[in-house]
Design an enzyme around this catalytic site. Sequence first.
Site, PDB file in Angstrom:
ATOM      1  N   GLU A  62       0.867  -1.189   0.000  1.00  0.00           N
ATOM      2  CA  GLU A  62       0.000   0.000   0.000  1.00  0.00           C
ATOM      3  C   GLU A  62       0.895   1.226   0.000  1.00  0.00           C
ATOM      4  OE1 GLU A  62      -3.326   0.887  -0.269  1.00  0.00           O
ATOM      5  OE2 GLU A  62      -2.433   2.875  -0.085  1.00  0.00           O
ATOM      6  N   ASP A  83      -6.705   1.850  -8.650  1.00  0.00           N
ATOM      7  CA  ASP A  83      -6.996   3.206  -9.119  1.00  0.00           C
ATOM      8  C   ASP A  83      -7.148   3.210 -10.651  1.00  0.00           C
ATOM      9  OD1 ASP A  83      -6.644   3.789  -6.496  1.00  0.00           O
ATOM     10  OD2 ASP A  83      -4.841   5.008  -6.732  1.00  0.00           O
ATOM     11  N   LYS A 128      -7.097   9.181 -17.398  1.00  0.00           N
ATOM     12  CA  LYS A 128      -6.493   9.899 -18.540  1.00  0.00           C
ATOM     13  C   LYS A 128      -5.561   8.963 -19.322  1.00  0.00           C
ATOM     14  CE  LYS A 128      -6.692  14.527 -16.683  1.00  0.00           C
ATOM     15  NZ  LYS A 128      -6.327  14.998 -15.351  1.00  0.00           N
ATOM     16  N   ASP A 149     -15.157  -2.632 -10.120  1.00  0.00           N
ATOM     17  CA  ASP A 149     -16.486  -2.287 -10.648  1.00  0.00           C
ATOM     18  C   ASP A 149     -16.344  -1.276 -11.788  1.00  0.00           C
ATOM     19  OD1 ASP A 149     -15.654  -0.122  -9.050  1.00  0.00           O
ATOM     20  OD2 ASP A 149     -17.724   0.575  -8.871  1.00  0.00           O
ATOM     21  N   THR A 155     -13.784  -7.548  -0.619  1.00  0.00           N
ATOM     22  CA  THR A 155     -12.898  -6.441  -0.221  1.00  0.00           C
ATOM     23  C   THR A 155     -13.782  -5.282   0.275  1.00  0.00           C
ATOM     24  OG1 THR A 155     -12.763  -5.023  -2.180  1.00  0.00           O
ATOM     25  CG2 THR A 155     -11.552  -7.098  -2.271  1.00  0.00           C
ATOM     26  N   GLU A 156     -13.136  -4.296   0.904  1.00  0.00           N
ATOM     27  CA  GLU A 156     -13.911  -3.149   1.389  1.00  0.00           C
ATOM     28  C   GLU A 156     -14.641  -2.441   0.238  1.00  0.00           C
ATOM     29  OE1 GLU A 156     -10.577  -2.065   3.488  1.00  0.00           O
ATOM     30  OE2 GLU A 156     -11.479  -2.606   5.405  1.00  0.00           O
ATOM     31  N   TYR A 157     -13.902  -2.197  -0.842  1.00  0.00           N
ATOM     32  CA  TYR A 157     -14.507  -1.511  -1.984  1.00  0.00           C
ATOM     33  C   TYR A 157     -15.574  -2.370  -2.647  1.00  0.00           C
ATOM     34  CZ  TYR A 157     -11.493   2.625  -2.128  1.00  0.00           C
ATOM     35  OH  TYR A 157     -10.877   3.813  -1.853  1.00  0.00           O
ATOM     36  N   GLU A 158     -15.346  -3.665  -2.677  1.00  0.00           N
ATOM     37  CA  GLU A 158     -16.321  -4.580  -3.294  1.00  0.00           C
ATOM     38  C   GLU A 158     -17.656  -4.499  -2.557  1.00  0.00           C
ATOM     39  OE1 GLU A 158     -14.756  -8.519  -3.514  1.00  0.00           O
ATOM     40  OE2 GLU A 158     -16.554  -9.375  -4.423  1.00  0.00           O
TER      41      GLU A 158
HETATM   42  N1  SAH Z   1      -7.944  -3.199  -2.329  1.00  0.00           N
HETATM   43  C1  SAH Z   1      -8.768  -2.411  -1.451  1.00  0.00           C
HETATM   44  C2  SAH Z   1      -8.550  -0.915  -1.647  1.00  0.00           C
HETATM   45  C3  SAH Z   1      -8.902  -0.408  -3.031  1.00  0.00           C
HETATM   46  S1  SAH Z   1      -8.527   1.343  -3.244  1.00  0.00           S
HETATM   47  C4  SAH Z   1     -10.218  -2.783  -1.632  1.00  0.00           C
HETATM   48  O1  SAH Z   1     -10.555  -3.427  -2.622  1.00  0.00           O
HETATM   49  O2  SAH Z   1     -11.030  -2.437  -0.758  1.00  0.00           O
HETATM   50  C5  SAH Z   1      -6.952   1.210  -4.057  1.00  0.00           C
HETATM   51  C6  SAH Z   1      -5.802   1.217  -3.064  1.00  0.00           C
HETATM   52  O3  SAH Z   1      -4.621   0.951  -3.775  1.00  0.00           O
HETATM   53  C7  SAH Z   1      -5.621   2.562  -2.375  1.00  0.00           C
HETATM   54  O4  SAH Z   1      -5.476   2.353  -0.986  1.00  0.00           O
HETATM   55  C8  SAH Z   1      -4.343   3.110  -3.010  1.00  0.00           C
HETATM   56  O5  SAH Z   1      -3.611   3.940  -2.127  1.00  0.00           O
HETATM   57  C9  SAH Z   1      -3.605   1.845  -3.381  1.00  0.00           C
HETATM   58  N2  SAH Z   1      -2.717   1.998  -4.535  1.00  0.00           N
HETATM   59  C10 SAH Z   1      -3.091   2.478  -5.735  1.00  0.00           C
HETATM   60  N3  SAH Z   1      -2.049   2.492  -6.587  1.00  0.00           N
HETATM   61  C11 SAH Z   1      -0.995   2.000  -5.897  1.00  0.00           C
HETATM   62  C12 SAH Z   1       0.360   1.787  -6.236  1.00  0.00           C
HETATM   63  N4  SAH Z   1       0.830   2.098  -7.452  1.00  0.00           N
HETATM   64  N5  SAH Z   1       1.183   1.280  -5.304  1.00  0.00           N
HETATM   65  C13 SAH Z   1       0.718   0.986  -4.068  1.00  0.00           C
HETATM   66  N6  SAH Z   1      -0.569   1.172  -3.687  1.00  0.00           N
HETATM   67  C14 SAH Z   1      -1.418   1.677  -4.591  1.00  0.00           C
END
Ligand code: SAH
Length: 234
Positions: free
Chosen positions: A76, A125, A129, A161, A200-203
């Site tokens: 992270e 993420d 762009k 998603d 996952t949290e986001y899921e």
């Molecule tokens: N995997 C978790 C969080 C998703 S949000 C879930 O599914 O609930 C995406 C997370 O990835 C964020 O906390 C962001 O800080 C991290 N992240 C994004 N790009 C990254 C990178 N290049 N290296 C390390 N962490 C990254």
Amino acid sequence: MELCYYTYMRLRNITGSREVIADSKWCMETPRDMSGKWHELFGNDHPVYVEIGMGKGRFLIDNARTYPDINYIGIEKYSSVLLRGIQKLEEEPMENVSLIRMEAEYITEVFAEGEIDRIYLNFSDPWPKDRHAKRRLPSREFLARYERILKPGSVVEFKTDNRDLFDFAVEEAAAAGWDMPVCTYDLHADEKLMQGNIITEYEEKFSSMGNPICKYVISRPDRADTLPDQTNPI
Ligand code: SAH
């Protein structure tokens, strides 16, 4: 310095999170020193699974509890988010988990060739762009890095998603020559794929909003002799 869970809870000031991470036994401060030696940290030769962008760590920790014979490493980039994972491990210590605060593009410096058995990307993420496409974690640039550190035949699993990001990821995997044994545009409607699905949290957040969850599993091409050279890209 030993900091207990309640001290972390009081750390409202997130600028303190770096110090907590530096002091935490759950977080590897010098991950480059561990390249090729992660099994020594865990004290066994169990498979090593990595989640890149682990966020607050729910998926990683739920996996580690479910599969104690697999070692889990969470990556992270943000200390403030990683801190939440550390807090969870303080409450529920697990010997098969280690966390790294780093930007994923340096992953080949932290793991040796073929050291890793699986990579999870969850709700990465999107970097919408075009000029930022190389930063997307399922891009061909990142797949080339994963190919170096994964054992032949092992897999990357990706859930999101975000349909645009998923379509991009499917194209990138095909262009990079990875097989795709699993590809669904609505994971939660697929009874078979949902067996053993760790959320996952986001899921949870996005599926409760009605968004379908896409998932693929891609397997690393078996071309060990012709690994792309990350240090001298052509
Ligand atoms: N995997 C978790 C969080 C998703 S949000 C879930 O599914 O609930 C995406 C997370 O990835 C964020 O906390 C962001 O800080 C991290 N992240 C994004 N790009 C990254 C990178 N290049 N290296 C390390 N962490 C990254």
